[in-house]
Scaffold this motif. Sequence first.
Motif, PDB file in Angstrom:
ATOM      1  N   ILE A  36     -93.556   7.600 -85.150  1.00 37.41           N
ATOM      2  CA  ILE A  36     -94.230   6.402 -84.598  1.00 37.41           C
ATOM      3  C   ILE A  36     -94.276   6.387 -83.296  1.00 37.41           C
ATOM      4  CG2 ILE A  36     -93.858   4.827 -86.653  1.00 37.41           C
ATOM      5  CD1 ILE A  36     -91.863   3.431 -84.859  1.00 37.41           C
ATOM      6  N   PRO A  37     -95.277   5.953 -82.347  1.00 35.50           N
ATOM      7  CA  PRO A  37     -95.087   5.824 -80.841  1.00 35.50           C
ATOM      8  C   PRO A  37     -93.747   4.966 -80.526  1.00 35.50           C
ATOM      9  CG  PRO A  37     -97.215   5.163 -81.660  1.00 35.50           C
ATOM     10  CD  PRO A  37     -96.367   5.214 -82.881  1.00 35.50           C
ATOM     11  N   LEU A  38     -92.923   5.428 -79.541  1.00 34.35           N
ATOM     12  CA  LEU A  38     -91.874   4.620 -78.951  1.00 34.35           C
ATOM     13  C   LEU A  38     -92.058   4.570 -77.547  1.00 34.35           C
ATOM     14  CD1 LEU A  38     -89.120   6.515 -80.859  1.00 34.35           C
ATOM     15  CD2 LEU A  38     -90.052   4.439 -81.499  1.00 34.35           C
ATOM     16  N   GLY A  39     -91.637   3.401 -76.916  1.00 30.18           N
ATOM     17  CA  GLY A  39     -91.681   3.208 -75.718  1.00 30.18           C
ATOM     18  C   GLY A  39     -90.347   2.709 -75.070  1.00 30.18           C
ATOM     19  N   PHE A  40     -89.801   3.058 -73.883  1.00 27.49           N
ATOM     20  CA  PHE A  40     -88.766   2.555 -73.409  1.00 27.49           C
ATOM     21  C   PHE A  40     -88.662   1.943 -71.813  1.00 27.49           C
ATOM     22  CE2 PHE A  40     -88.255   6.057 -76.607  1.00 27.49           C
ATOM     23  CZ  PHE A  40     -87.684   5.398 -77.422  1.00 27.49           C
ATOM     24  N   LEU A  41     -88.429   0.960 -71.693  1.00 30.87           N
ATOM     25  CA  LEU A  41     -88.604   0.419 -70.164  1.00 30.87           C
ATOM     26  C   LEU A  41     -86.918   0.397 -69.896  1.00 30.87           C
ATOM     27  CD1 LEU A  41     -91.208  -0.464 -70.849  1.00 30.87           C
ATOM     28  CD2 LEU A  41     -90.939  -2.521 -69.153  1.00 30.87           C
ATOM     29  N   GLY A  42     -86.605   0.838 -68.769  1.00 28.11           N
ATOM     30  CA  GLY A  42     -85.337   0.845 -68.305  1.00 28.11           C
ATOM     31  C   GLY A  42     -84.878   0.983 -66.833  1.00 28.11           C
ATOM     32  N   GLU A  43     -83.652   1.057 -66.522  1.00 25.51           N
ATOM     33  CA  GLU A  43     -83.224   1.195 -65.274  1.00 25.51           C
ATOM     34  C   GLU A  43     -82.052   1.974 -64.857  1.00 25.51           C
ATOM     35  OE1 GLU A  43     -79.797  -0.078 -64.522  1.00 25.51           O
ATOM     36  OE2 GLU A  43     -79.740  -0.563 -66.680  1.00 25.51           O
ATOM     37  N   THR A  44     -81.963   2.413 -63.799  1.00 32.00           N
ATOM     38  CA  THR A  44     -80.825   3.544 -63.604  1.00 32.00           C
ATOM     39  C   THR A  44     -79.868   3.194 -62.633  1.00 32.00           C
ATOM     40  OG1 THR A  44     -82.324   4.509 -61.815  1.00 32.00           O
ATOM     41  CG2 THR A  44     -82.226   5.531 -64.202  1.00 32.00           C
ATOM     42  N   LEU A  45     -80.002   1.877 -62.370  1.00 31.52           N
ATOM     43  CA  LEU A  45     -78.812   1.147 -61.476  1.00 31.52           C
ATOM     44  C   LEU A  45     -77.455   1.219 -61.880  1.00 31.52           C
ATOM     45  CD1 LEU A  45     -78.771  -0.068 -58.477  1.00 31.52           C
ATOM     46  CD2 LEU A  45     -79.205  -2.049 -59.406  1.00 31.52           C
ATOM     47  N   ASP A  46     -77.430   0.777 -63.361  1.00 28.06           N
ATOM     48  CA  ASP A  46     -76.154   0.376 -64.101  1.00 28.06           C
ATOM     49  C   ASP A  46     -75.925   1.487 -65.080  1.00 28.06           C
ATOM     50  OD1 ASP A  46     -74.939  -2.032 -63.512  1.00 28.06           O
ATOM     51  OD2 ASP A  46     -76.714  -2.967 -64.321  1.00 28.06           O
ATOM     52  N   THR A  47     -76.207   2.778 -64.734  1.00 28.54           N
ATOM     53  CA  THR A  47     -75.753   3.939 -65.427  1.00 28.54           C
ATOM     54  C   THR A  47     -74.605   4.529 -65.233  1.00 28.54           C
ATOM     55  OG1 THR A  47     -77.239   5.447 -64.182  1.00 28.54           O
ATOM     56  CG2 THR A  47     -78.235   4.270 -65.928  1.00 28.54           C
ATOM     57  N   ALA A  48     -73.874   4.351 -64.181  1.00 31.41           N
ATOM     58  CA  ALA A  48     -72.592   5.018 -63.533  1.00 31.41           C
ATOM     59  C   ALA A  48     -71.739   4.189 -62.988  1.00 31.41           C
ATOM     60  CB  ALA A  48     -73.099   6.233 -62.677  1.00 31.41           C
ATOM     61  N   GLY A  49     -70.356   4.627 -62.837  1.00 30.14           N
ATOM     62  CA  GLY A  49     -69.402   3.841 -62.038  1.00 30.14           C
ATOM     63  C   GLY A  49     -68.614   3.186 -63.301  1.00 30.14           C
ATOM     64  N   PHE A  50     -67.539   2.489 -62.982  1.00 34.24           N
ATOM     65  CA  PHE A  50     -66.529   1.780 -63.535  1.00 34.24           C
ATOM     66  C   PHE A  50     -67.240   1.013 -64.451  1.00 34.24           C
ATOM     67  CE2 PHE A  50     -63.113  -1.364 -64.318  1.00 34.24           C
ATOM     68  CZ  PHE A  50     -62.347  -0.543 -65.110  1.00 34.24           C
ATOM     69  N   MET A  51     -67.246   1.346 -65.964  1.00 34.05           N
ATOM     70  CA  MET A  51     -67.591   0.260 -66.906  1.00 34.05           C
ATOM     71  C   MET A  51     -69.172   0.167 -66.771  1.00 34.05           C
ATOM     72  SD  MET A  51     -65.339  -0.286 -68.970  1.00 34.05           S
ATOM     73  CE  MET A  51     -63.347  -0.613 -69.333  1.00 34.05           C
ATOM     74  N   ALA A  52     -69.777   1.117 -66.769  1.00 35.03           N
ATOM     75  CA  ALA A  52     -71.241   0.957 -66.367  1.00 35.03           C
ATOM     76  C   ALA A  52     -71.775   0.042 -67.527  1.00 35.03           C
ATOM     77  CB  ALA A  52     -72.023   2.332 -66.290  1.00 35.03           C
ATOM     78  N   CYS A  53     -72.802  -0.786 -67.200  1.00 36.47           N
ATOM     79  CA  CYS A  53     -73.502  -1.804 -68.115  1.00 36.47           C
ATOM     80  C   CYS A  53     -74.290  -0.940 -69.132  1.00 36.47           C
ATOM     81  CB  CYS A  53     -74.176  -2.850 -67.490  1.00 36.47           C
ATOM     82  SG  CYS A  53     -73.255  -3.807 -66.634  1.00 36.47           S
ATOM     83  N   ALA A  54     -75.060   0.214 -68.613  1.00 35.06           N
ATOM     84  CA  ALA A  54     -75.891   1.015 -69.561  1.00 35.06           C
ATOM     85  C   ALA A  54     -75.582   2.595 -69.145  1.00 35.06           C
ATOM     86  CB  ALA A  54     -77.324   0.599 -69.220  1.00 35.06           C
TER      87      ALA A  54
END
Length: 391
Positions: free
Chosen positions: A273-291
Amino acid sequence: MQRSALFLLVFTIACNGGGTSSGTDSDTASSTGSGTGAGTGSTTGDDPTTSTSTSTGTSQASTTTSDGPTTASGPTSTTTSTTGVDTTGVDTTEGTTDEPGDAIYDPAEDGPWQFGELAAELDVDGEAIGVTAYYPTQGPEGGPYPVVTLAHGFNLPPTQYTSYATRLASHGYVVLNVDHAGYIFGAVDHVANANQVLAALDWAAEHPVLGDISDVDNVGATGHSLGGKISVLAAMYDARVKASLTLDPVDGANMCPNMQACPDVSGMLPIAIPLGFLGETLDTAGFMACAPAAENFTTFYAEASAPALQVTVHGANHMSFLDDVGSCGITCSFCQQPTLDNAVVNDVARAYVVAYYGRWLRGNAGYDTYLTGAEAQQRYVDMGLVTIAEK
């Protein structure tokens, strides 16, 4: 600076678990006025007026298993209220034919449908699962309408996504905002969460108001953070889901008892099926990254087959997709500070959700202009707000 053990526990659950909030679990959502507003879902001086009426009814509960949904019926008490919203003055352009559903409505604005709201509590395998439905009551086309499920992030209240629901309803969708059991003090079971979302479809199909207007065989699945993960999982379980667009989904498994309860969903892709993803890269690294980068939206897109869409929102953080970060509580402060206003992220995300389902649930290719074409380039890419990838 020294951190207490409790702080570290909350921090870990908040960020690596896919985001949390200080909001509480609610069985029903309160009435709202409109799908517009600067990222808060609240009414403004330009918003339509609201009138309310009440009615009652019963629904069928759906029970599920860890291997996918099965259904069994049982009476569930339902509390309902309806809110009629007048959404007029919408700019539209016409589709390429005169067939029903070919009109293109600007997804960045409220659509021309008036809509109502009702709420219920379902018993799903012994869990009390709240669901609030937003459904068209009057508009340029009659039903049945495509259905979209909304799944909240870990420990975040469903009311933080009301503006997505009302925007979709104003564009002619039945929206089921599901209060699944993804909370800090419950059993961590992402499979059960996915089945709780799917149970809302069975409830809508049997509901005396929603049953006739809901096309439960033409469903979109949207969610944020943990809700994004379980939305994709729900799509794997149920062929009624025909497309999915998720908001910064996180494929984490913190606090899970085993991988059976919290599978690696991106590793289970692709699905047809078609899949789409909106996201961000601000929270992808560092101590206890949120994403964390190893679990974020790009990992889903990498494994998805065509057609797939990836939209990176520059300057957003993991919590920027909420209606109102200011009311999120201390948990939202654990993520990196965004450089893009909450309201701007909301505007982009709401528009993409509406355009995506216009394209894939209504089958109207005219919405491609708002996803990847000229309108998307002018509004978002040229302004430096997003980067788009597709396959």
